[in-house]
Design an enzyme around this catalytic site. Structure first.
Site: not given
Ligand code: GLU
Length: 469
Positions: A250-251
């Site tokens: 997700k980063r």
């Protein structure tokens, strides 16, 4: 030379519904789908929902939505493992009958003690086979009141090997493999076992999946053999890394397929991008879904990890946007602007605006941002006002306003009005066009200014000029 296999190609995508459909899953699905399509085979969707703690109906929906958005329609299924429990239990019963599986009554505490003792002796902890039946071996008598688990009787010796279609030959010593628990003591079958029964029942010819499953493969092959199943070919895809070389997460921004939809990417761009993320056809970068299906094979999958590159995805998306039909884009823009609360019914023709802007943006959202300024008065930043709307510029815009009030509303006449304004004011084209852009759109760049004027209706142009004069 080549033994032609008569086996029909049947592939499957078997996601666990524990989250959204992420980019890695989507690529696996795409390759499985394309391989089936390429060979005129069958593509099966199977939902591996036996992890009841983590599986959710929302995740199932997200998988369906993502697959549909990408255009990866399945031919059979969706099958849900939770609906196949009776089948798994029946296969376990058969295996117990045939002696390819056995009951094990060792309690968790006993197993812990076993492993502890092995570690203390400097051995690798593993199930010691105490309940494994062997010819001539005397088994302990089952303890009263204990519900046993069922273990698979893994071959004790030899190698289990396969020619991975991506990674090459992989061989594992059977001595490394424990007797896997295939049913818990409440009778529920375990994950690796369900996969085997499904691949067998669904007559899967090619298992294309992430390489996080490489470790499961030797166990699954052994179980499939014990079942008398034909062993599928395996192709394990390497993982996808983020732009920074770290595991994709997700980063790195959007990792869910539906998020790409929300961010204004076109499915054809995402499909083209995923197709190239770990597979190649010479130097070809841009190709249609049909072309991809025609070319796709498992020989040109890179065994090394693929690196996600957002710039490249944006580049492809820009390409597909540019190719898109103005009317089709206009329909999408109308819907998108409506979601933003912008009434796109009034004023400028959306199709013309899409035509004007589609080769200047990389996403549908950027297109909507650009077009929105035609419908909603955008504020002019003070710095832009100071830089571009000085006295001389405003005087010229005043001259232009008078001409625009009654000139014909088409490009040639609008262009003539701007040129005449330049001449009368003694200014060069950019000295009028840039202030005009700032006045109309709140920014100094735009497509050709006469086209912008034409796309915005007269009353709006005059009103926006009035607010700076
Ligand atoms: N359900 C597994 C996953 O989502 C895939 C299993 C398989 O393809 O064999 O990772």
């Amino acid at each position: 030379m080549f033994a032609a296999t008569s086996r029909p190609v049947r592939t499957r995508f078997a996601p666990s519904p524990t989250g959204y459909l992420h980019i890695g899953g989507a690529r696996t699905a795409l390759y499985s789908w394309a391989y089936a399509r390429h060979h005129g085979g069958t593509f099966i969707l199977r939902i591996e929902d036996t992890d009841i703690e983590r599986s959710t109906p929302e995740a199932v929906r997200a998988i369906f939505e993502g697959m549909h958005w990408l255009g990866l329609e399945h031919d059979e299924g969706p099958f849900f493992q939770m609906q196949r429990m009776e089948r798994y239990k029946a296969v376990i019963a058969d295996m117990l009958d045939q002696g390819t599986a056995y009951h094990c009554y060792a309690s968790p505490a006993e197993l812990d003690a076993m492993r502890e003792a092995q570690r203390a002796r400097g051995e690798k902890p593993r199930y010691d086979g105490r309940w494994r039946p062997e010819a001539g071996k005397q088994l302990p008598s089952p303890p009263a009141g204990v519900a046993p688990v069922v273990r698979f009787k893994n071959p004790a010796a030899g190698l289990v090997a396969w020619d991975d279609l991506v990674k090459g030959r992989i061989a594992i010593d059977n001595a490394e493999l424990d007797d896997l628990v295939i049913a818990r003591n409440d009778g529920t079958p375990t994950y690796n076992f369900c996969v085997c029964v499904d691949d067998w029942d669904m007559r899967i010819s090619h298992v294309i999946r992430g390489d996080d499953h490489v470790n499961n493969t030797p166990r699954q092959i052994n179980i499939l053999r014990a079942l008398g199943a034909e062993i599928p070919h395996y192709a394990h895809l390497s993982m996808i890394l983020g732009d920074d070389g770290q595991k994709l997460s997700k980063r790195h921004g959007a990792v869910s397929v539906t998020q790409y939809d929300e961010d204004g990417y076109l499915p054809e761009a995402v499909v083209n991008y995923l197709a190239r993320l770990g597979w190649s056809h010479g130097d070809d970068e841009i190709f249609s879904r049909r072309q991809f299906v025609e070319w796709f094979d498992l020989d040109h999958i890179t065994p090394s990890a693929a690196q996600f590159n957002t710039d490249k995805l944006r580049w492809l998306n820009a390409h597909y946007l540019k190719q898109s039909d103005d009317a089709a884009l206009a329909a999408r823009m109308a819907a998108q602007l409506a979601r933003r609360g912008v009434d796109a019914e009034s004023g400028a023709a959306l199709g013309a605006l899409c035509g004007l802007y589609k080769d200047r943006v990389a996403t549908l959202n950027e297109l909507a941002d650009a077009i929105e300024a035609f419908f909603v008065d955008v504020p002019i930043a003070p710095a832009l006002r100071d830089e571009h709307l000085g006295e001389a510029a405003r005087a010229a815009l005043g001259v232009l306003r008078a001409k625009l009030a009654d000139c014909a509303w088409e490009r040639a006449a609008l262009s003539a009005a701007i040129k005449a304004t330049c001449k009368e004011s003694g200014l060069k084209m950019p000295q009028v066009a840039i202030p005009l852009r700032v006045a109309l759109l709140g920014q100094p760049q735009s497509p050709s200014i006469d086209a912008v004027l034409e796309a915005m209706d007269r009353s709006r142009v005059l009103a926006r000029l009035d607010r700076v004069l």
